[in-house]
Scaffold this motif. Structure first.
Motif, short mmCIF file in Angstrom:
data_model
loop_
_atom_site.label_atom_id
_atom_site.label_comp_id
_atom_site.label_asym_id
_atom_site.label_seq_id
_atom_site.Cartn_x
_atom_site.Cartn_y
_atom_site.Cartn_z
N LYS A 150 0.84 -1.20 0.00
CA LYS A 150 0.00 0.00 0.00
C LYS A 150 0.87 1.25 0.00
N SER A 151 0.55 2.18 -0.88
CA SER A 151 1.25 3.46 -0.91
C SER A 151 0.56 4.45 0.02
N ASP A 152 1.25 5.54 0.32
CA ASP A 152 0.70 6.54 1.24
C ASP A 152 -0.59 7.16 0.70
N ASP A 153 -0.74 7.20 -0.62
CA ASP A 153 -1.94 7.80 -1.21
C ASP A 153 -3.09 6.81 -1.33
N GLY A 154 -2.91 5.60 -0.80
CA GLY A 154 -3.97 4.60 -0.84
C GLY A 154 -3.94 3.68 -2.04
N SER A 155 -3.06 3.94 -2.98
CA SER A 155 -2.95 3.08 -4.16
C SER A 155 -2.10 1.85 -3.82
N PHE A 156 -2.02 0.93 -4.76
CA PHE A 156 -1.30 -0.32 -4.52
C PHE A 156 -0.12 -0.44 -5.48
N ARG A 157 0.96 -0.93 -4.94
CA ARG A 157 2.15 -1.16 -5.77
C ARG A 157 1.86 -2.24 -6.80
N LYS A 158 2.39 -2.07 -7.97
CA LYS A 158 2.26 -3.07 -9.03
C LYS A 158 3.65 -3.54 -9.42
N GLU A 159 3.89 -4.83 -9.17
CA GLU A 159 5.19 -5.40 -9.48
C GLU A 159 4.99 -6.75 -10.15
N ASP A 160 5.70 -6.97 -11.23
CA ASP A 160 5.58 -8.25 -11.96
C ASP A 160 6.43 -9.31 -11.28
N LEU A 161 6.00 -9.68 -10.08
CA LEU A 161 6.75 -10.67 -9.31
C LEU A 161 6.52 -12.09 -9.81
N PHE A 162 5.33 -12.34 -10.38
CA PHE A 162 4.99 -13.71 -10.79
C PHE A 162 4.41 -13.72 -12.21
#
Length: 301
Positions: A27-39
Motif C-alpha cells: 500500500k502506498s501513502d496515497d492509498g494506491s497499490f504497488r504493481k510489481e511483476d513478481l509472478f
C-alpha cells in the motif's frame, strides 16, 4: 511451509503478523497499490461457486498487481452445468497450466481437493459457514491499523452469527492473541452456537453488549443460508439489533466499526455507516493488500 491456505488455523500468531506487515508494503501513502511483476509466469483461476463482489474482485486485482495471468472462471457457463464435478474441473485447469486456485464453495470441498491435488495451490475464498481466512487477515490488519495492538481489546460481534463464516474464522484468528474479551450478540435463533461458547460471552441485549467496546463487527442476515423460511420482522429486528448512532455512543469514543459487506443498512444505520468510527471502506482497501501478500507467500512456497 504449507502448500494451501485453507484455514486461519494454518497460521501461527507470528505468521499472521508477518502477512499483515507484508501487506502494508503493497500500500502506498496515497492509498494506491504497488504493481510489481513478481509472478509473470504464474496463472491463477478464480472459481466462485457463490456470489461475490469484494473477495472475487480483490483477488483478481491482487493477482494482476503481482503480474499473474488471471482466469475469471464462469461457473454458470462451464461444464459444471453439465454435471462435471468440481474435482474434474480443477484437474482440467491444472493440466492446462493453472498454478493456483482461489475457490469459494457452499460446501467444504476444498478440504477434500487440496490434499488430493498436489500440482495446484488452493486458497480458501469462503467455505460455506465454516471458514473465510483471508477476510480474517483483513479484519486483523484493519484493527491493527487503528488500535496498534491485537491484544487487550473488548470486541463485540453481532448479527447473524450462526450462518457467518466470518465469525468462525475471526474467532480462530483473534484467539491467537492475548487477553481479548469477546461478546456475541444478536437474535437468539441466529446465535445458537455462541450462547454457551468458550470463545466469549453471549449478551442478547445489544445495548448492554456494546458498552465499552473497542471494536464492533456487524454481520448481515444471511437469508441464503437459512434452511427454512423465517418469519423475521425486519422492523422489529432493526429495533432490537440495529446499530444506531445512539447505541454507538455506548461504546468507547474511539471504537471502530467493521463489516465484511455487503452492507444493507439493516444491522447498521446509514448515519453509523457514515460516521468517523466506521472503517468498512478501509477493510475493502486492505482486502487487495492482504490478498497480494497471501498470493505472494503461497506462490513463493
Amino acid at each position: 511451509m504449507i502448500k494451501d491456505f485453507l484455514s486461519i488455523e494454518d497460521l501461527s500468531k507470528k505468521e499472521i503478523i508477518e502477512i499483515i506487515d507484508f501487506a502494508k508494503q503493497f500500500k502506498s501513502d496515497d492509498g494506491s497499490f504497488r504493481k510489481e511483476d513478481l509472478f509473470p509466469d504464474k496463472t491463477i483461476a478464480n472459481i466462485f461457486c457463490e456470489p461475490s463482489t469484494r473477495t472475487k474482485s480483490s483477488f483478481e486485482i491482487a493477482a494482476k498487481n503481482l503480474g499473474c495471468t488471471v482466469i475469471d472462471f464462469d461457473v454458470a457457463s462451464s461444464s459444471i452445468q453439465k454435471g462435471e464435478s468440481i474435482y474434474e474441473t480443477i484437474d482440467a485447469l491444472s493440466l492446462m497450466g493453472v498454478d493456483l486456485c482461489v475457490l469459494r464453495h457452499k460446501d467444504s470441498v476444498i478440504r477434500e481437493l487440496a490434499p488430493n491435488m498436489q500440482d495446484i495451490i488452493f486458497i480458501n475464498a469462503g467455505e460455506g459457514t465454516i471458514s473465510h481466512p483471508t477476510q480474517t487477515l483483513i479484519d486483523l490488519m484493519t484493527i491493527k491499523d487503528y488500535k496498534s495492538s491485537l491484544d487487550n481489546l473488548n470486541i463485540l460481534i453481532f448479527g447473524d452469527l450462526d450462518h457467518s463464516r466470518v465469525t468462525t474464522s475471526f474467532c480462530e484468528g483473534i484467539s491467537k492473541f492475548s487477553s481479548n474479551n469477546i461478546t456475541f450478540s444478536g437474535e437468539p435463533s441466529m446465535c445458537t452456537q455462541y450462547q454457551n461458547s468458550n470463545l466469549g460471552k453471549y449478551e442478547p441485549n445489544l445495548d448492554k453488549a456494546i458498552i465499552d467496546a473497542d471494536v464492533i463487527m456487524a454481520l448481515r442476515i444471511q437469508h441464503e443460508r437459512f434452511e427454512t423460511d423465517t418469519s423475521l420482522n425486519l422492523d422489529e429486528y432493526k429495533q432490537s439489533f440495529g446499530l444506531t448512532s445512539e447505541r454507538l455512543d455506548l461504546a468507547r469514543g474511539d471504537v471502530i466499526l467493521m463489516h465484511p459487506g455487503p452492507v444493507n443498512f439493516i444491522e447498521i444505520s446509514e448515519n453509523v455507516y457514515n460516521s468517523d468510527n466506521t472503517v468498512i471502506r478501509e477493510q475493502v482497501a486492505n482486502g487487495v493488500a492482504i490478498r497480494m501478500a497471501v498470493l505472494s507467500r503461497f506462490l513463493s512456497s
